[in-house]
Design an enzyme around this catalytic site. Structure first.
Site, PDB file in Angstrom:
ATOM      1  N   LYS A  33      45.173   0.237  11.239  1.00 10.23           N
ATOM      2  CA  LYS A  33      44.898   1.553  11.833  1.00 10.23           C
ATOM      3  C   LYS A  33      46.178   2.273  12.259  1.00 10.23           C
ATOM      4  O   LYS A  33      46.154   3.481  12.475  1.00 10.23           O
ATOM      5  CB  LYS A  33      43.905   1.429  12.984  1.00 10.23           C
ATOM      6  CG  LYS A  33      44.456   0.982  14.294  1.00 10.23           C
ATOM      7  CD  LYS A  33      43.368   0.562  15.273  1.00 10.23           C
ATOM      8  CE  LYS A  33      42.954   1.590  16.244  1.00 10.23           C
ATOM      9  NZ  LYS A  33      42.181   1.035  17.388  1.00 10.23           N
ATOM     10  N   GLU A 112      54.342 -23.598  29.678  1.00 11.22           N
ATOM     11  CA  GLU A 112      53.564 -22.496  30.254  1.00 11.22           C
ATOM     12  C   GLU A 112      52.397 -23.099  31.021  1.00 11.22           C
ATOM     13  O   GLU A 112      52.208 -24.319  31.042  1.00 11.22           O
ATOM     14  CB  GLU A 112      53.093 -21.546  29.149  1.00 11.22           C
ATOM     15  CG  GLU A 112      54.233 -20.765  28.517  1.00 11.22           C
ATOM     16  CD  GLU A 112      53.761 -19.705  27.541  1.00 11.22           C
ATOM     17  OE1 GLU A 112      52.808 -18.983  27.840  1.00 11.22           O
ATOM     18  OE2 GLU A 112      54.357 -19.625  26.459  1.00 11.22           O
ATOM     19  N   HIS A 227      45.819 -11.975  32.373  1.00 15.97           N
ATOM     20  CA  HIS A 227      47.136 -12.608  32.532  1.00 15.97           C
ATOM     21  C   HIS A 227      47.637 -12.271  33.931  1.00 15.97           C
ATOM     22  O   HIS A 227      47.588 -11.118  34.351  1.00 15.97           O
ATOM     23  CB  HIS A 227      48.100 -12.071  31.471  1.00 15.97           C
ATOM     24  CG  HIS A 227      49.344 -12.884  31.328  1.00 15.97           C
ATOM     25  ND1 HIS A 227      50.328 -12.910  32.303  1.00 15.97           N
ATOM     26  CD2 HIS A 227      49.767 -13.706  30.345  1.00 15.97           C
ATOM     27  CE1 HIS A 227      51.296 -13.727  31.900  1.00 15.97           C
ATOM     28  NE2 HIS A 227      50.983 -14.220  30.718  1.00 15.97           N
ATOM     29  N   ARG A 273      45.456 -19.745  34.199  1.00 17.84           N
ATOM     30  CA  ARG A 273      45.683 -18.306  34.404  1.00 17.84           C
ATOM     31  C   ARG A 273      44.637 -17.644  35.294  1.00 17.84           C
ATOM     32  O   ARG A 273      44.971 -16.761  36.078  1.00 17.84           O
ATOM     33  CB  ARG A 273      45.719 -17.604  33.046  1.00 17.84           C
ATOM     34  CG  ARG A 273      47.005 -17.881  32.333  1.00 17.84           C
ATOM     35  CD  ARG A 273      47.128 -17.103  31.055  1.00 17.84           C
ATOM     36  NE  ARG A 273      48.404 -17.455  30.459  1.00 17.84           N
ATOM     37  CZ  ARG A 273      48.760 -17.184  29.219  1.00 17.84           C
ATOM     38  NH1 ARG A 273      47.945 -16.530  28.419  1.00 17.84           N
ATOM     39  NH2 ARG A 273      49.932 -17.532  28.763  1.00 17.84           N
ATOM     40  N   HIS A 330      44.229  -9.657  28.944  1.00 14.16           N
ATOM     41  CA  HIS A 330      45.237 -10.182  28.021  1.00 14.16           C
ATOM     42  C   HIS A 330      44.598 -10.696  26.732  1.00 14.16           C
ATOM     43  O   HIS A 330      45.117 -10.470  25.646  1.00 14.16           O
ATOM     44  CB  HIS A 330      45.973 -11.309  28.742  1.00 14.16           C
ATOM     45  CG  HIS A 330      47.101 -11.921  27.963  1.00 14.16           C
ATOM     46  ND1 HIS A 330      48.138 -11.187  27.456  1.00 14.16           N
ATOM     47  CD2 HIS A 330      47.346 -13.223  27.621  1.00 14.16           C
ATOM     48  CE1 HIS A 330      48.989 -12.003  26.826  1.00 14.16           C
ATOM     49  NE2 HIS A 330      48.520 -13.231  26.900  1.00 14.16           N
ATOM     50  N   ARG A 365      41.708 -19.554  27.418  1.00 12.07           N
ATOM     51  CA  ARG A 365      42.640 -20.049  26.394  1.00 12.07           C
ATOM     52  C   ARG A 365      43.894 -20.665  27.024  1.00 12.07           C
ATOM     53  O   ARG A 365      44.471 -20.106  27.961  1.00 12.07           O
ATOM     54  CB  ARG A 365      43.063 -18.894  25.483  1.00 12.07           C
ATOM     55  CG  ARG A 365      44.123 -19.274  24.482  1.00 12.07           C
ATOM     56  CD  ARG A 365      44.458 -18.128  23.565  1.00 12.07           C
ATOM     57  NE  ARG A 365      45.006 -16.981  24.240  1.00 12.07           N
ATOM     58  CZ  ARG A 365      46.265 -16.853  24.616  1.00 12.07           C
ATOM     59  NH1 ARG A 365      47.124 -17.833  24.414  1.00 12.07           N
ATOM     60  NH2 ARG A 365      46.678 -15.753  25.215  1.00 12.07           N
ATOM     61  N   LEU A 371      48.704 -17.791  18.896  1.00 10.99           N
ATOM     62  CA  LEU A 371      49.444 -17.678  17.633  1.00 10.99           C
ATOM     63  C   LEU A 371      49.110 -18.886  16.755  1.00 10.99           C
ATOM     64  O   LEU A 371      48.989 -18.772  15.537  1.00 10.99           O
ATOM     65  CB  LEU A 371      50.954 -17.596  17.882  1.00 10.99           C
ATOM     66  CG  LEU A 371      51.478 -16.378  18.666  1.00 10.99           C
ATOM     67  CD1 LEU A 371      53.003 -16.385  18.719  1.00 10.99           C
ATOM     68  CD2 LEU A 371      50.993 -15.063  18.088  1.00 10.99           C
TER      69      LEU A 371
HETATM   70  C1  SIN Z   1      52.875 -15.259  27.802  1.00 12.59           C
HETATM   71  O1  SIN Z   1      53.967 -15.243  27.247  1.00 12.59           O
HETATM   72  O2  SIN Z   1      52.737 -15.380  29.017  1.00 12.59           O
HETATM   73  C2  SIN Z   1      51.653 -15.081  26.972  1.00 12.59           C
HETATM   74  C3  SIN Z   1      51.541 -16.124  25.966  1.00 12.59           C
HETATM   75  C4  SIN Z   1      50.109 -16.402  25.652  1.00 12.59           C
HETATM   76  O3  SIN Z   1      49.242 -15.688  26.109  1.00 12.59           O
HETATM   77  O4  SIN Z   1      49.850 -17.375  24.958  1.00 12.59           O
END
Ligand code: SIN
Length: 520
Positions: A33, A112, A227, A273, A330, A365, A371
């Site tokens: 788009k 993370e 997020h 999160r 997010h 998630r 990814l």
């Molecule tokens: C982040 O970099 O905090 C996001 C990465 C993710 O959502 O997997």
């Protein structure tokens, strides 16, 4: 009208991975788009989770994924995902993708939220998405045609409900038709239905709305991941401050310097999160600002060039070491229900990436699994298509009556604000029902019946936002418990009766067929 073997709607990582792995004998059309690199994937700051550290195993990755997902995930789907991850990283490296390494050439692994191991592979610090997207684009062969500024607004179905193509509009609102035995929706999630979001401006739930209107089943739409740390300035969120920043040692503090995640969760600043986001939300609601204290991170600007540029663009002086933050939408864990290769419940229609609900994320998630999901399922669908070439379905005439006077839809900003207020981080039956009443007052089903040919791209975009907002709200009303990305203050705990239950949404096509009959 253009004919292809595969139509891919969207140009993020899942789309590009699919295109990259499809046989060169197939004629593939990618419709996007906006422009090809303008996707959430390109701007992804995190990385790819893969169990490649010496003390790590796919099983440990599996356990962390289930824990983050509050055990609503489909265990087999998760197991396959984590097992395939290390090989996918190797494949990207072989393709020339440059991930960050130490001086000896070993991959640097980040950490993370909710990961009990360092397992995030990243490139250019916080520019992983860009690196992979650019790498994949370089490998696309001449059988792939990319059409930019083509907004897909309708899936074409035959009398048996099989999908055989799409209708799109260009920037001048001119209509185009594309047909193929495989139509793949990979338009990302729906973060832009909220006023606070990390998502880029094009991410308005298009794939979900298209699939729903076509009668496909959707699942888990109530689970929206907020997020915890978006840059917050002038009462607006301005973009993502990666969780990897906390992984490198940043902590969340209030204006008097107290750490706000102490005594909230054993993982403190790297708690799941939803727990961190809810805590920050409670401070902000009381009028208290929250900051990411980055003073302990050496070489911050080198490690996080994207975050640094974002802060500088918005007048945040990084030398003070404090970044004001607020949570925002997010990622949507739910989406179009798919089987292990990406097939939806509509023949000929497939979904990938954030648009799909593959069952790997459950109620929330795990960081950097998105990814990974895009790469895994993109490749898997390519293998399936390569070994099952499809047949074109004869084209049917559009029988829709387009003379209907459509109700005026609300402005984008109002949709976003009301979703944030009523279907946001903290939800209740009262607010959800208010939102449902408001959404339904716009007679969205009339838009399904009469088709969207006469509307402009901008109007259809708002309609898709409303439709997706309806899906999230309807599912959030049904789930009378709190779990992962769905928090109900009137049902604040997880309830065992909801364990393992998914909320499905599907439009009754029989009703449409019945209405068609009455009209003719
Ligand atoms: C982040 O970099 O905090 C996001 C990465 C993710 O959502 O997997």
């Amino acid at each position: 009208m253009k004919k292809a073997d595969v139509i891919i709607v969207g140009s993020g990582l899942a789309s590009l991975q699919l295109a990259r792995h499809l046989s060169k004998d197939l004629n593939v059309i990618v419709l996007t788009k906006s422009f090809v690199k303008h996707s959430n994937s390109t701007y992804a700051q995190g990385g790819i989770a893969a169990a490649i550290g010496t003390s790590d195993t796919p099983y440990l990755h599996y356990l962390d994924t289930l824990e983050a997902g509050c055990h609503l995930n489909h265990p087999n789907a998760v197991m396959q995902l984590v097992q395939e991850a290390p090989a996918l990283i190797e494949e990207l490296i072989k393709d020339g993708c440059q991930f960050d390494t130490d001086e000896a050439g070993a991959l640097l692994l980040g950490k993370e939220g909710s990961h009990n191991q360092r397992r995030i592979v990243h490139g250019g610090g916080d520019q992983t998405g860009k690196r992979i997207v650019e790498g994949l684009i370089q490998h696309l062969s001449s059988n792939i045609s990319i059409y930019e500024n083509q907004f897909v607004y309708e899936l074409l179905l035959d009398d048996l409900g099989r999908c055989y193509g799409v209708k799109s509009k260009d920037q001048e609102n001119c209509m185009h038709t594309f047909t193929a035995p495989y139509v793949v929706l990979s338009t990302g999630g729906c973060g832009q239905i909220y006023s606070f979001t990390s998502n880029t401006d094009t991410i308005t739930g298009d794939g979900m709305a298209l699939a729903y209107i076509a009668g496909a089943e959707l699942a888990d739409m109530e689970f929206i991941q907020f997020h915890p740390t978006l840059l917050y300035s002038n009462e607006e969120t301005k973009g993502l401050v990666s969780e990897a920043v906390r992984g490198e040692g940043a902590v969340l503090i209030n204006k008097t310097g107290e750490r706000i995640m102490e005594n909230v969760h054993p993982l403190k600043d790297l708690a799941p999160r939803h727990i961190v986001a809810q805590n920050i939300y409670n401070y902000l609601r009381k009028g208290q600002s929250v900051y990411l204290d980055i003073r302990s991170i050496r070489d911050f600007q080198m490690k996080f060039p994207t975050v640094s540029a974002l802060c500088e663009d918005h007048g945040i002086d990084l030398s003070k070491g404090l970044i004001p933050v607020a949570p925002g939408a997010h990622f949507v864990m739910g989406g179009v229900q798919t089987d292990p290769v990406g097939q939806t419940t509509v023949d000929g229609l497939y979904a990938l990436g954030e648009t799909a609900c593959t069952g790997v994320h459950g109620a929330n998630r795990l960081a950097s699994n998105s990814l990974l999901e895009a790469l895994t399922f993109g490749k898997r669908l390519a293998r399936h298509i390569n070994s099952n070439p499809g047949k074109h379905i004869p084209i049917h005439k559009n029988k829709k009556n387009t003379t209907f006077l459509f109700p005026e839809l609300p402005e984008k900003e109002l949709i976003q604000r009301l979703m944030m207020e009523r279907v946001g981080i903290v939800r209740s039956a009262q607010k959800l029902n208010e939102q449902m009443e408001w959404l339904e007052s716009f007679q969205l089903e009339k838009f399904h019946e009469f088709g969207l040919d006469l509307l402009t791209v901008e109007q259809i975009n708002r309609f898709f936002m409303m439709q997706t907002a309806w899906l999230v709200t309807a599912s959030a009303i049904e789930r009378e418990e709190s779990r992962g990305g769905h928090y109900r203050c009137d049902f604040p705990n997880e309830r065992s009766s909801w364990q393992g239950k998914q909320i499905l949404q599907q439009r009754l096509l029989e009703r449409r067929a019945f209405n068609e009959q009455i009209k003719s």
